[in-house]
Design an enzyme around this catalytic site. Sequence first.
Site, PDB file in Angstrom:
ATOM      1  CB  THR A 142      24.824 129.584  15.858  1.00 53.93           C
ATOM      2  OG1 THR A 142      25.738 129.872  16.911  1.00 53.93           O
ATOM      3  CG2 THR A 142      24.772 130.768  14.915  1.00 53.93           C
ATOM      4  CG  ASP A 144      27.973 131.175  19.617  1.00 56.14           C
ATOM      5  OD1 ASP A 144      27.565 131.267  20.799  1.00 56.14           O
ATOM      6  OD2 ASP A 144      28.708 130.249  19.224  1.00 56.14           O
ATOM      7  CG  MET A 190      27.273 129.979  25.984  1.00 55.64           C
ATOM      8  SD  MET A 190      26.155 128.714  25.311  1.00 55.64           S
ATOM      9  CE  MET A 190      26.548 127.343  26.393  1.00 55.64           C
ATOM     10  N   GLY A 191      29.042 132.807  23.358  1.00 59.01           N
ATOM     11  CA  GLY A 191      29.286 133.639  22.190  1.00 59.01           C
ATOM     12  C   GLY A 191      30.576 133.342  21.463  1.00 59.01           C
ATOM     13  NE  ARG A 192      34.011 128.607  19.832  1.00 63.11           N
ATOM     14  CZ  ARG A 192      34.677 127.894  20.752  1.00 63.11           C
ATOM     15  NH1 ARG A 192      34.042 127.352  21.773  1.00 63.11           N
ATOM     16  NH2 ARG A 192      35.975 127.738  20.642  1.00 63.11           N
ATOM     17  CD  GLU A 247      31.586 130.974  25.374  1.00 60.57           C
ATOM     18  OE1 GLU A 247      31.391 130.202  26.343  1.00 60.57           O
ATOM     19  OE2 GLU A 247      31.267 130.692  24.197  1.00 60.57           O
ATOM     20  CD  GLN A 298      24.531 131.367  27.787  1.00 58.50           C
ATOM     21  OE1 GLN A 298      24.761 132.465  27.326  1.00 58.50           O
ATOM     22  NE2 GLN A 298      25.320 130.786  28.680  1.00 58.50           N
ATOM     23  NE  ARG A 299      23.828 124.327  24.152  1.00 56.49           N
ATOM     24  CZ  ARG A 299      25.036 123.804  23.924  1.00 56.49           C
ATOM     25  NH1 ARG A 299      26.024 124.605  23.558  1.00 56.49           N
ATOM     26  NH2 ARG A 299      25.257 122.515  24.034  1.00 56.49           N
TER      27      ARG A 299
END
Length: 418
Positions: A142, A144, A190-192, A247, A298-299
Site C-alpha cells: 500500500t 498509504d 494520497m494517504g487516506r 487528502e 504518485q503510485r
Amino acid sequence: MSKANLLYAQSGGVTAVINASAVAVIEAARARPDVIGTVLAARHGILGVLAEDLVDAAGLAPDALQALSRTPGGAFGSCRFDLDPPQDNPAQYDRLFAVLAAHDIRYFLYNGGNGSMDTVAKISRAAQARGYPLVCVGIPKTVDNDLEGSDCSPGFGSAAKYAATAMLEAGLDLAAMSSRVGRAFVLEVMGRNAGWIAAATALAARNPDEPPHIILMPEVPFDETVFLDAVRVTVERLGYCAITVSEGVRRSDGSLLMEQDHDSKGHIQLGGAGQCVARLIQARLGYKHHWAIPDYLQRAAGHLVSATDHAHAMAVGAAAVDFALQGQDCAMPAIRRLSDAPYAWDVVPVQVGAIANLERCVPPAFIRADGLHVTDAALTYLRPLIEGEISPVFRAGLPDYARFELPGVKRALPPYRP
C-alpha cells in the site's frame, strides 16, 4: 508432500512495485517444482477467483519476468471488493471453494492492504470450517503505509520518492516566481487517514526555508487560524509558501475538509482538500495560488521507483511462498527494521488476524509540536525508504513498460452469477 497449485492475486490500489512482488512469487514458486505444480494468477483479485478468470504464469519467460518486475500498475488486474462474512453469504464461499478445488489450488497468496488481509483471514477461516486444505498468505502492499505489523509497506517508498521529488521541483519553480504580492503552492497527496506520504515530502527540504514549509496530516485536526498565520509568516519572510496537504485532513469536529463521493458500500472517495486549502489562502490572505493533485501519478511512477522499495517488494513476495510451503496459514511477511544507519532490515511473519482492517498512522513522535510539520525522528525513519533508483528501459524517449497478454485457463465450472 503432494504437489498442488498456487494461486496469486492482486487487490486494492496498485503501486509502482506490486508487480515486483508478483515476479518474486512466480520465481520462488517455480524454484519448488517438487511441491508446487502450476502457478496461477487471478484477473482482478478475488473477483477473478469467483469468476474463474485465471491465467497460467508459465507464459512468462525469465526475460519477461525481469521486465515485469520494473513495470508499475497491476499486471494481473486488481479490485476493491470485500467478501461477505461466510455466514451471510454461504453461496459466495461455495463458489470460491469450487473454483479452488477445480484447479487443485492449495496455496492462496493475496497481495494487498488492510482490507485484503481481512480477505485472507476470511478465506482461511472458511477453509478450516469446510475442511478444505488451503494455506492462505497475505502479501503487504500500500502506498498509504498504513499497514500494521510492518515497519513499512511495499509501494510506499516509491510513492514517497515521487511526492518528495514533486515538492522539490515545484518548490524551485515557486521560489523563482515569488513576488511582492505573495504566492502559495499546495500539493495534495494520497494517504487516506494516514499522513505518511505527506510527511515524506519533508525530505525535499535541505533547510527550514525550503519547501514544504507546512505539512497538513490527518493525524492533526485542521486549525484554520493557526494554519493561515503560519502561511502569512512564511510569505512575509520568503515571498512564498509551499504546503503539502494529505487528502484525509479533517477539522476538529472530525469532518473531512473535502470528499468526492461514496460507493455502494459507503466507502468515501477522497480528493479536493488541496483545492480547498488553496482557495482558503486566496480568500483570506489574497495570495496568488496554485494547487496540484498527483492522484494516480504518485503510485504509478515507474520512472522514480525506490530501490529500497523494490527490494522490499521482491523480498515479501519470495517470503510469502516460503511461508505457504511451511504451512504458515494466515501469515503476512512483514518488513522489520534492524537499524537506521546503516539501514538494515529483514522479513518476519505476522498474523493477519491481528492486523486486518487496522490503520497505522503517523505517530506523535514524528509530528512537530505545532502539528504543521515533521520531526527529525520522522526524517530518520523516512530517508532510507526512498534510497536508490530502479530505472526502466527507455524506448523512443518513453519508459518501455512490459505488456502481456496471457491466455486464460480453461474454465471448469459454469459462469458465476452472484
